[in-house]
Design a protein around this motif. Structure first.
Motif, PDB file in Angstrom:
ATOM      1  N   ALA A 140       0.836  -1.211   0.000  1.00 36.71           N
ATOM      2  CA  ALA A 140       0.000   0.000   0.000  1.00 36.71           C
ATOM      3  C   ALA A 140       0.867   1.256   0.000  1.00 36.71           C
ATOM      4  CB  ALA A 140      -0.910  -0.013   1.225  1.00 36.71           C
ATOM      5  N   ALA A 141       1.947   1.222   0.784  1.00 34.78           N
ATOM      6  CA  ALA A 141       2.848   2.377   0.830  1.00 34.78           C
ATOM      7  C   ALA A 141       3.514   2.596  -0.519  1.00 34.78           C
ATOM      8  CB  ALA A 141       3.907   2.160   1.919  1.00 34.78           C
ATOM      9  N   ARG A 142       3.933   1.521  -1.136  1.00 34.65           N
ATOM     10  CA  ARG A 142       4.561   1.643  -2.457  1.00 34.65           C
ATOM     11  C   ARG A 142       3.544   2.143  -3.490  1.00 34.65           C
ATOM     12  NH1 ARG A 142       7.904  -3.905  -1.973  1.00 34.65           N
ATOM     13  NH2 ARG A 142       9.868  -3.043  -1.200  1.00 34.65           N
ATOM     14  N   GLY A 143       2.317   1.648  -3.357  1.00 35.22           N
ATOM     15  CA  GLY A 143       1.281   2.079  -4.288  1.00 35.22           C
ATOM     16  C   GLY A 143       0.973   3.555  -4.177  1.00 35.22           C
ATOM     17  N   MET A 144       1.231   4.140  -2.995  1.00 36.24           N
ATOM     18  CA  MET A 144       0.987   5.571  -2.809  1.00 36.24           C
ATOM     19  C   MET A 144       2.184   6.397  -3.246  1.00 36.24           C
ATOM     20  SD  MET A 144      -1.128   5.691   0.719  1.00 36.24           S
ATOM     21  CE  MET A 144      -1.702   7.336   0.360  1.00 36.24           C
ATOM     22  N   GLY A 145       3.200   5.746  -3.772  1.00 37.23           N
ATOM     23  CA  GLY A 145       4.337   6.481  -4.327  1.00 37.23           C
ATOM     24  C   GLY A 145       5.456   6.754  -3.361  1.00 37.23           C
ATOM     25  N   MET A 146       5.468   6.085  -2.207  1.00 40.15           N
ATOM     26  CA  MET A 146       6.560   6.310  -1.257  1.00 40.15           C
ATOM     27  C   MET A 146       7.872   5.806  -1.833  1.00 40.15           C
ATOM     28  SD  MET A 146       5.347   5.523   2.643  1.00 40.15           S
ATOM     29  CE  MET A 146       4.199   6.602   3.498  1.00 40.15           C
ATOM     30  N   THR A 147       8.912   6.555  -1.593  1.00 44.78           N
ATOM     31  CA  THR A 147      10.245   6.112  -1.990  1.00 44.78           C
ATOM     32  C   THR A 147      10.717   5.043  -1.010  1.00 44.78           C
ATOM     33  OG1 THR A 147      11.348   7.759  -0.619  1.00 44.78           O
ATOM     34  CG2 THR A 147      10.762   8.422  -2.871  1.00 44.78           C
ATOM     35  N   GLY A 148      11.819   4.380  -1.337  1.00 43.93           N
ATOM     36  CA  GLY A 148      12.371   3.371  -0.438  1.00 43.93           C
ATOM     37  C   GLY A 148      12.700   3.944   0.933  1.00 43.93           C
ATOM     38  N   ARG A 149      13.239   5.160   0.961  1.00 43.69           N
ATOM     39  CA  ARG A 149      13.590   5.808   2.229  1.00 43.69           C
ATOM     40  C   ARG A 149      12.348   6.109   3.053  1.00 43.69           C
ATOM     41  NH1 ARG A 149      17.722   9.092   4.257  1.00 43.69           N
ATOM     42  NH2 ARG A 149      17.006  10.783   5.597  1.00 43.69           N
ATOM     43  N   GLN A 150      11.310   6.625   2.377  1.00 42.08           N
ATOM     44  CA  GLN A 150      10.064   6.922   3.094  1.00 42.08           C
ATOM     45  C   GLN A 150       9.417   5.640   3.616  1.00 42.08           C
ATOM     46  OE1 GLN A 150       8.155   9.004  -0.146  1.00 42.08           O
ATOM     47  NE2 GLN A 150       8.419  10.991   0.854  1.00 42.08           N
ATOM     48  N   LEU A 151       9.454   4.603   2.801  1.00 42.37           N
ATOM     49  CA  LEU A 151       8.884   3.326   3.220  1.00 42.37           C
ATOM     50  C   LEU A 151       9.603   2.799   4.458  1.00 42.37           C
ATOM     51  CD1 LEU A 151       7.115   0.810   2.675  1.00 42.37           C
ATOM     52  CD2 LEU A 151       8.943  -0.035   1.193  1.00 42.37           C
ATOM     53  N   PHE A 152      10.929   2.926   4.462  1.00 42.53           N
ATOM     54  CA  PHE A 152      11.718   2.430   5.589  1.00 42.53           C
ATOM     55  C   PHE A 152      11.438   3.233   6.863  1.00 42.53           C
ATOM     56  CE2 PHE A 152      15.614   2.783   8.129  1.00 42.53           C
ATOM     57  CZ  PHE A 152      15.833   1.450   8.438  1.00 42.53           C
ATOM     58  N   LEU A 153      11.482   4.569   6.730  1.00 41.68           N
ATOM     59  CA  LEU A 153      11.381   5.425   7.916  1.00 41.68           C
ATOM     60  C   LEU A 153       9.958   5.568   8.445  1.00 41.68           C
ATOM     61  CD1 LEU A 153      13.872   8.287   6.956  1.00 41.68           C
ATOM     62  CD2 LEU A 153      14.223   6.435   8.604  1.00 41.68           C
ATOM     63  N   ARG A 154       8.968   5.579   7.554  1.00 41.99           N
ATOM     64  CA  ARG A 154       7.608   5.907   7.978  1.00 41.99           C
ATOM     65  C   ARG A 154       6.701   4.698   8.125  1.00 41.99           C
ATOM     66  NH1 ARG A 154       6.044  10.789   4.003  1.00 41.99           N
ATOM     67  NH2 ARG A 154       4.057  10.617   5.140  1.00 41.99           N
ATOM     68  N   VAL A 155       7.118   3.566   7.591  1.00 40.72           N
ATOM     69  CA  VAL A 155       6.248   2.383   7.654  1.00 40.72           C
ATOM     70  C   VAL A 155       6.951   1.212   8.334  1.00 40.72           C
ATOM     71  CG1 VAL A 155       4.941   0.706   6.296  1.00 40.72           C
ATOM     72  CG2 VAL A 155       4.995   3.109   5.595  1.00 40.72           C
ATOM     73  N   GLU A 156       8.051   0.747   7.734  1.00 41.88           N
ATOM     74  CA  GLU A 156       8.684  -0.482   8.218  1.00 41.88           C
ATOM     75  C   GLU A 156       9.296  -0.305   9.607  1.00 41.88           C
ATOM     76  OE1 GLU A 156      10.031  -2.764   4.146  1.00 41.88           O
ATOM     77  OE2 GLU A 156      11.261  -1.085   4.846  1.00 41.88           O
ATOM     78  N   LEU A 157      10.085   0.764   9.785  1.00 44.89           N
ATOM     79  CA  LEU A 157      10.782   0.934  11.069  1.00 44.89           C
ATOM     80  C   LEU A 157       9.820   1.107  12.248  1.00 44.89           C
ATOM     81  CD1 LEU A 157      13.503   1.017  12.404  1.00 44.89           C
ATOM     82  CD2 LEU A 157      13.620   3.474  11.972  1.00 44.89           C
ATOM     83  N   PRO A 158       8.758   1.944  12.128  1.00 42.86           N
ATOM     84  CA  PRO A 158       7.827   2.051  13.267  1.00 42.86           C
ATOM     85  C   PRO A 158       7.171   0.728  13.635  1.00 42.86           C
ATOM     86  CG  PRO A 158       7.496   3.867  11.738  1.00 42.86           C
ATOM     87  CD  PRO A 158       8.444   2.913  11.070  1.00 42.86           C
ATOM     88  N   LEU A 159       6.818  -0.079  12.621  1.00 50.48           N
ATOM     89  CA  LEU A 159       6.170  -1.350  12.913  1.00 50.48           C
ATOM     90  C   LEU A 159       7.150  -2.376  13.463  1.00 50.48           C
ATOM     91  CD1 LEU A 159       3.791  -1.663   9.824  1.00 50.48           C
ATOM     92  CD2 LEU A 159       3.166  -1.136  12.184  1.00 50.48           C
ATOM     93  N   ALA A 160       8.418  -2.273  13.050  1.00 46.61           N
ATOM     94  CA  ALA A 160       9.426  -3.237  13.502  1.00 46.61           C
ATOM     95  C   ALA A 160      10.008  -2.882  14.865  1.00 46.61           C
ATOM     96  CB  ALA A 160      10.556  -3.315  12.468  1.00 46.61           C
ATOM     97  N   LEU A 161       9.805  -1.658  15.310  1.00 48.46           N
ATOM     98  CA  LEU A 161      10.498  -1.162  16.500  1.00 48.46           C
ATOM     99  C   LEU A 161      10.305  -2.018  17.757  1.00 48.46           C
ATOM    100  CD1 LEU A 161      12.416   1.081  17.152  1.00 48.46           C
ATOM    101  CD2 LEU A 161      10.484   2.523  17.820  1.00 48.46           C
ATOM    102  N   PRO A 162       9.098  -2.485  18.067  1.00 46.11           N
ATOM    103  CA  PRO A 162       8.945  -3.294  19.304  1.00 46.11           C
ATOM    104  C   PRO A 162       9.829  -4.530  19.316  1.00 46.11           C
ATOM    105  CG  PRO A 162       6.808  -2.561  18.528  1.00 46.11           C
ATOM    106  CD  PRO A 162       7.784  -2.194  17.455  1.00 46.11           C
ATOM    107  N   LEU A 163       9.903  -5.252  18.196  1.00 46.82           N
ATOM    108  CA  LEU A 163      10.729  -6.460  18.160  1.00 46.82           C
ATOM    109  C   LEU A 163      12.218  -6.112  18.164  1.00 46.82           C
ATOM    110  CD1 LEU A 163      10.585  -9.472  18.151  1.00 46.82           C
ATOM    111  CD2 LEU A 163      10.425  -9.460  15.664  1.00 46.82           C
ATOM    112  N   VAL A 164      12.564  -4.975  17.552  1.00 48.49           N
ATOM    113  CA  VAL A 164      13.964  -4.524  17.583  1.00 48.49           C
ATOM    114  C   VAL A 164      14.379  -4.235  19.028  1.00 48.49           C
ATOM    115  CG1 VAL A 164      15.545  -2.681  16.892  1.00 48.49           C
ATOM    116  CG2 VAL A 164      13.902  -3.582  15.247  1.00 48.49           C
ATOM    117  N   VAL A 165      13.522  -3.527  19.753  1.00 47.94           N
ATOM    118  CA  VAL A 165      13.820  -3.204  21.152  1.00 47.94           C
ATOM    119  C   VAL A 165      13.861  -4.467  22.001  1.00 47.94           C
ATOM    120  CG1 VAL A 165      13.006  -1.959  23.199  1.00 47.94           C
ATOM    121  CG2 VAL A 165      12.917  -0.884  20.952  1.00 47.94           C
TER     122      VAL A 165
END
Length: 261
Positions: A140-165
């Motif tokens: 969905a993020a890619r479909g909205m035109g997010m760049t790889g950097r935006q996808l990483f910072l605004r979508v993937e990293l926030p969702l991954a953060l609990p398991l990273v911590v």
């Protein structure tokens, strides 16, 4: 029972905590070693694991390489580092058993061994966390035109953060507990109290050191759990925040060839 009473007497004797070899100085030394090793391991492992998780390539190799280190006991690494100067560049001072500022004797060897010990849980959790981000959200993020950097910072990293911590929490407690064995190779930290106590048959002193190590482990675990809870604010809440990001993101509009005609 007498050993327990001796341990309590040692713990509540102010003289036990004072001086260069006092438990307070050794506690601070071990805490500094633990936090520095965690900082080094995190600075090295986290960017690599997150990037590989984002790209979806190389993670299997990274996880297996770091997990291979688990097969080598940290105590064996410490022993090798203390006596080794593989390149002969430092005249045996690094890693070696020499003093390293506030990290104490054999501080460099202990730091390197602990940082290596912290790598597997950090790499594994960070990589898996990135790969477990739901594919439909990524698409969905890619479909909205997010760049790889935006996808990483605004979508993937926030969702991954609990398991990273969660991986950082696991590594922190393991590193703290493992740092105690540095005393077996003349290293720093509270392990010296335990080793000295049992070597001199002053079992109360040895048990007192073990009690302090255990209490600090519980405090670190509690602190890390609070941080983990802070980044995991509620069931589905972080996903809803990301959904909000996706909803609020301006879609990329590509003018059609027929527009304006």
């Amino acid at each position: 029972m007498n050993v327990f009473a001796d341990a309590m007497a040692y713990l509540f004797d102010p003289a036990s905590w004072r001086g260069y070899d006092g438990m307070l100085a050794l506690l601070v030394e071990q805490l500094l070693l633990t936090l520095t090793a965690m900082l080094v391991a995190t600075a090295v492992a986290l960017p690599i694991a997150l990037t590989l998780g984002h790209l979806g390539r190389g993670g299997f190799l990274a996880i297996n390489v770091t997990n291979f280190g688990r097969a080598i006991p940290t105590f064996a690494l410490l022993a090798l580092f203390v006596v080794a100067d593989p390149w002969g560049w430092t005249d045996g001072r690094f890693p070696g058993a020499g003093e390293l500022g506030p990290y104490g004797r054999a501080g460099a060897s202990t730091l390197v061994a602990l940082a290596l010990f912290a790598l597997p849980p950090i790499v594994t959790n960070a990589y898996v966390a990135m790969r477990e981000v739901p594919k439909e959200i990524v698409e969905a993020a890619r479909g909205m035109g997010m760049t790889g950097r935006q996808l990483f910072l605004r979508v993937e990293l926030p969702l991954a953060l609990p398991l990273v911590v969660s991986g950082l929490r696991l590594a922190l407690v393991q590193v703290w507990a493992t740092a105690t064995i540095a005393a077996l190779v003349v290293g720093p930290g509270l392990g010296r109290v335990i080793v000295d106590g049992f070597d001199s048959e002053d079992y109360g002193k040895g048990i007192a050191g073990a009690v302090v190590v255990a209490v600090m482990a519980l405090l670190l675990e509690l602190t890390a759990a609070l941080v983990e809870r802070w980044v995991r604010p509620g069931d589905g809440r972080r996903a809803r925040e990301v959904d909000g990001e996706l909803s609020g993101a301006a879609p990329t509009v590509v003018p059609s060839a027929s527009q304006g005609h």
